[in-house]
Motif scaffolding. Structure first.
Motif, PDB file in Angstrom:
ATOM      1  N   ASP A  31      46.979  18.553  66.790  1.00  0.00           N
ATOM      2  CA  ASP A  31      45.516  18.562  66.913  1.00  0.00           C
ATOM      3  C   ASP A  31      45.116  18.575  68.380  1.00  0.00           C
ATOM      4  OD1 ASP A  31      45.388  18.354  64.165  1.00  0.00           O
ATOM      5  OD2 ASP A  31      44.923  16.204  64.180  1.00  0.00           O
ATOM      6  N   SER A  33      42.121  17.336  70.795  1.00  0.00           N
ATOM      7  CA  SER A  33      40.919  16.505  70.868  1.00  0.00           C
ATOM      8  C   SER A  33      40.623  16.181  72.320  1.00  0.00           C
ATOM      9  CB  SER A  33      41.086  15.221  70.053  1.00  0.00           C
ATOM     10  OG  SER A  33      42.201  14.495  70.525  1.00  0.00           O
ATOM     11  N   ILE A  39      38.579  18.732  68.544  1.00  0.00           N
ATOM     12  CA  ILE A  39      38.110  20.063  68.950  1.00  0.00           C
ATOM     13  C   ILE A  39      38.544  21.085  67.905  1.00  0.00           C
ATOM     14  CG2 ILE A  39      38.182  21.847  70.733  1.00  0.00           C
ATOM     15  CD1 ILE A  39      36.848  19.213  71.620  1.00  0.00           C
ATOM     16  N   THR A  40      39.829  21.073  67.591  1.00  0.00           N
ATOM     17  CA  THR A  40      40.366  21.969  66.575  1.00  0.00           C
ATOM     18  C   THR A  40      41.690  21.384  66.061  1.00  0.00           C
ATOM     19  OG1 THR A  40      40.756  24.322  66.058  1.00  0.00           O
ATOM     20  CG2 THR A  40      41.624  23.522  68.141  1.00  0.00           C
ATOM     21  N   ALA A  44      45.570  25.834  64.319  1.00  0.00           N
ATOM     22  CA  ALA A  44      44.563  26.783  64.800  1.00  0.00           C
ATOM     23  C   ALA A  44      45.259  27.914  65.561  1.00  0.00           C
ATOM     24  CB  ALA A  44      43.553  26.092  65.702  1.00  0.00           C
ATOM     25  N   MET A  72      41.494  30.963  71.941  1.00  0.00           N
ATOM     26  CA  MET A  72      41.808  30.002  70.890  1.00  0.00           C
ATOM     27  C   MET A  72      40.720  30.062  69.832  1.00  0.00           C
ATOM     28  SD  MET A  72      42.005  25.847  71.119  1.00  0.00           S
ATOM     29  CE  MET A  72      43.203  25.932  72.406  1.00  0.00           C
ATOM     30  N   LYS A  73      41.126  29.970  68.585  1.00  0.00           N
ATOM     31  CA  LYS A  73      40.148  29.949  67.494  1.00  0.00           C
ATOM     32  C   LYS A  73      39.662  28.516  67.300  1.00  0.00           C
ATOM     33  CE  LYS A  73      39.049  31.876  63.085  1.00  0.00           C
ATOM     34  NZ  LYS A  73      39.439  32.743  62.021  1.00  0.00           N
ATOM     35  N   VAL A  74      38.373  28.323  67.439  1.00  0.00           N
ATOM     36  CA  VAL A  74      37.742  27.015  67.245  1.00  0.00           C
ATOM     37  C   VAL A  74      36.688  27.215  66.163  1.00  0.00           C
ATOM     38  CG1 VAL A  74      36.407  25.159  68.305  1.00  0.00           C
ATOM     39  CG2 VAL A  74      38.133  26.379  69.659  1.00  0.00           C
TER      40      VAL A  74
END
Length: 104
Positions: A31, A33, A39-40, A44, A72-74
């Protein structure tokens, strides 16, 4: 000081076949954060580019590979990110695998 991203590549990136500018995909291995806020999540998608490569040879020495994350995919959005390149070098070229996955 930046944030540590641990990334698992979706496929191997090899100094034997990669070229500068090649894109690659990976996934966060943990993760992400900041300030106690998520955050994501791990898994991800992240994207990057081969920023330098030298396949090495018996005459030139060790193979090297440099990868840089770019996006990055968020949630539902793909966000641009800036990272320092991750550099890796392998042993002397012997016809075997030179470089495999890299962790940030």
């Amino acid at each position: 000081m930046g944030t540590l991203l641990v990334v698992r590549l979706a496929t191997d990136v090899s100094s034997a076949t990669a070229q500068v500018g090649n894109r690659f995909q990976g996934f966060l291995d943990q993760d992400l954060s900041a300030n106690g806020r998520m955050i994501t999540p791990h898994g991800a998608k992240v994207y990057g580019v081969v920023s330098a490569v030298d396949s090495g040879s018996k005459m030139k020495g060790h193979p090297t590979l440099s990868l840089t994350l770019t996006d990055m995919k968020v949630g539902d959005r793909v966000m641009s990110i800036k990272t320092q390149p991750v550099n890796a070098s392998g042993g002397t070229a012997s016809g075997g695998k030179k470089l495999v996955g890299i962790r940030w």
